[in-house]
Scaffold this active site. Sequence first.
Site, PDB file in Angstrom:
ATOM      1  N   ARG A 142      36.306  34.388  30.179  1.00  0.00           N
ATOM      2  CA  ARG A 142      36.389  36.021  30.054  1.00  0.00           C
ATOM      3  C   ARG A 142      36.369  36.247  28.430  1.00  0.00           C
ATOM      4  O   ARG A 142      36.665  35.346  27.719  1.00  0.00           O
ATOM      5  CB  ARG A 142      37.543  36.813  30.486  1.00  0.00           C
ATOM      6  CG  ARG A 142      37.492  36.501  32.029  1.00  0.00           C
ATOM      7  CD  ARG A 142      39.062  37.155  32.272  1.00  0.00           C
ATOM      8  NE  ARG A 142      39.072  37.168  33.952  1.00  0.00           N
ATOM      9  CZ  ARG A 142      39.839  36.403  34.498  1.00  0.00           C
ATOM     10  NH1 ARG A 142      40.574  35.198  33.928  1.00  0.00           N
ATOM     11  NH2 ARG A 142      39.906  36.060  35.962  1.00  0.00           N
ATOM     12  N   LYS A 167      43.957  35.845  32.809  1.00  0.00           N
ATOM     13  CA  LYS A 167      44.366  37.468  33.316  1.00  0.00           C
ATOM     14  C   LYS A 167      45.505  37.111  34.305  1.00  0.00           C
ATOM     15  O   LYS A 167      45.530  36.127  35.135  1.00  0.00           O
ATOM     16  CB  LYS A 167      43.086  37.635  34.248  1.00  0.00           C
ATOM     17  CG  LYS A 167      43.081  38.990  34.666  1.00  0.00           C
ATOM     18  CD  LYS A 167      41.893  39.677  35.228  1.00  0.00           C
ATOM     19  CE  LYS A 167      41.943  41.005  35.671  1.00  0.00           C
ATOM     20  NZ  LYS A 167      40.840  41.422  36.396  1.00  0.00           N
ATOM     21  N   HIS A 232      30.299  39.367  30.076  1.00  0.00           N
ATOM     22  CA  HIS A 232      30.764  39.095  31.248  1.00  0.00           C
ATOM     23  C   HIS A 232      29.644  38.613  32.301  1.00  0.00           C
ATOM     24  O   HIS A 232      30.039  38.121  33.014  1.00  0.00           O
ATOM     25  CB  HIS A 232      31.444  40.388  31.794  1.00  0.00           C
ATOM     26  CG  HIS A 232      32.619  40.138  32.943  1.00  0.00           C
ATOM     27  ND1 HIS A 232      33.530  39.559  32.453  1.00  0.00           N
ATOM     28  CD2 HIS A 232      32.600  40.213  34.139  1.00  0.00           C
ATOM     29  CE1 HIS A 232      34.442  39.474  33.567  1.00  0.00           C
ATOM     30  NE2 HIS A 232      33.664  39.812  34.599  1.00  0.00           N
ATOM     31  N   ARG A 235      29.735  34.974  32.790  1.00  0.00           N
ATOM     32  CA  ARG A 235      30.604  34.395  33.510  1.00  0.00           C
ATOM     33  C   ARG A 235      29.881  34.443  34.931  1.00  0.00           C
ATOM     34  O   ARG A 235      30.024  33.568  35.746  1.00  0.00           O
ATOM     35  CB  ARG A 235      31.811  35.029  33.397  1.00  0.00           C
ATOM     36  CG  ARG A 235      33.108  34.849  34.233  1.00  0.00           C
ATOM     37  CD  ARG A 235      34.305  35.421  33.636  1.00  0.00           C
ATOM     38  NE  ARG A 235      35.319  35.594  34.791  1.00  0.00           N
ATOM     39  CZ  ARG A 235      36.130  34.894  35.177  1.00  0.00           C
ATOM     40  NH1 ARG A 235      36.085  33.754  34.702  1.00  0.00           N
ATOM     41  NH2 ARG A 235      36.886  35.280  36.306  1.00  0.00           N
ATOM     42  N   HIS A 258      40.412  32.768  39.615  1.00  0.00           N
ATOM     43  CA  HIS A 258      40.751  34.022  40.587  1.00  0.00           C
ATOM     44  C   HIS A 258      41.935  33.634  41.586  1.00  0.00           C
ATOM     45  O   HIS A 258      42.074  32.440  41.742  1.00  0.00           O
ATOM     46  CB  HIS A 258      39.558  34.203  41.628  1.00  0.00           C
ATOM     47  CG  HIS A 258      38.264  34.802  40.617  1.00  0.00           C
ATOM     48  ND1 HIS A 258      37.076  34.928  41.040  1.00  0.00           N
ATOM     49  CD2 HIS A 258      38.231  35.579  39.807  1.00  0.00           C
ATOM     50  CE1 HIS A 258      36.238  35.379  40.537  1.00  0.00           C
ATOM     51  NE2 HIS A 258      36.981  35.916  39.398  1.00  0.00           N
ATOM     52  N   TYR A 267      32.311  38.765  43.620  1.00  0.00           N
ATOM     53  CA  TYR A 267      31.829  38.442  42.149  1.00  0.00           C
ATOM     54  C   TYR A 267      30.749  37.682  42.122  1.00  0.00           C
ATOM     55  O   TYR A 267      29.820  37.912  41.060  1.00  0.00           O
ATOM     56  CB  TYR A 267      33.017  37.656  41.524  1.00  0.00           C
ATOM     57  CG  TYR A 267      32.970  37.476  40.002  1.00  0.00           C
ATOM     58  CD1 TYR A 267      33.185  38.752  39.099  1.00  0.00           C
ATOM     59  CD2 TYR A 267      32.361  36.229  39.551  1.00  0.00           C
ATOM     60  CE1 TYR A 267      33.054  38.493  37.768  1.00  0.00           C
ATOM     61  CE2 TYR A 267      32.119  36.383  38.124  1.00  0.00           C
ATOM     62  CZ  TYR A 267      32.507  37.462  37.291  1.00  0.00           C
ATOM     63  OH  TYR A 267      32.372  37.208  36.062  1.00  0.00           O
TER      64      TYR A 267
END
Length: 276
Positions: A142, A167, A232, A235, A258, A267
Site C-alpha cells: 500500500r 493496515k 493502489h 497493488r 489481508h 479485491y
Amino acid sequence: MKDKIYAFRQELQTLGYCQTIISNYPKYASHFLVFFQETDAEIDDSHIKSYQKYLQQKTSKTSGEKLSESHIYSQLLGIKMYFEYLERIHKIKRNPFTLKLKNPRNEVREVLTQEQIKILYEHCKTGEEKMILHLCYGCGLRRSEAVNLNKKDIHIEKKLLFVRQGKGKKRRVIPLNKTLTADFKLFLGYQINTQEIAFLTNKQYKRMSGNTMHLIFKALLKKAKIKDISLHHLRHSIATHLLENDMSIEMVRDFLGHSRLSTTQIYTKINNLKMK
C-alpha cells in the site's frame, strides 16, 4: 472545537488506526466544521449532503483536477467517524450523518496488463520511479506501507522485505526475486551516505510523502502514455497477475496482508478468473 478534534485524533491512535487516518480524518472533520461555521450540535444531514456536493465540484490544488471518488469517500468517512465518536462519548444526542457511503474501492477496479507494466518500467528514468513500481507492484505494498518503509526493513542477503506495520498494525514478510533484490541493493548503495532511515526520500533527503509518490507516479504514467490510475491499482494489478499465473488465493491473501479470504476475492475479481 480544537479540543474535540484533538481528542478524536487521540481516539483513533488508541484504536490502532494507521498514521494516514490518524493524520487526515481529524483534519477532514475540522475542514467540514470550518466550512459551515457551525457547532457540532447545529449540524444536520442537510449540511452533510451539501458538503458532499461541494467536494464533488472541488478541484485539487496540486493537480487542478476534480477530487477522486476515493478521496471524497475518505473525507466523508472521516467526518462520519468524528460524529460517531461524539455520539459515543455523549457530546451530541444524535449522529447527523445519515448519508449512505459507498466505498469505490469495493467496486471492480481496472487492472494494468503485464505488457503495460513492462512499458512503465521501460519509461523509468530515475531510481525513485523504479522503486515506486517495485514496492507498489512488485511487492504489492500500500502507499502508506511504502512511505513508512525503512532501509533496515529490506534484507538483501535473506532476499526478504519486512512490512513492520501494515493496515491494522499487521506485520508480514515478502520474498524478493533476483531482480528486486539486485535493484534494491543498488538503490541502497546510492543512499549509503545519507542519515535518513527511510527507504524512499525526497530531494531534501527526508522521508518521501505519499503525495510526492503520487505525483512521481502520475508523471511516469504520462510519459508512458498509460491511462490515469492510482498507485493502489498497481497493488490490484500484481494480485490479479499472480492469480492468473496460478498462485493460490491463500498465498495471494498472505502476500497482500489481508485478514480475510473474502477481501482478497473481491479485491482481485476472483469471479472473473478461471482458477484451478
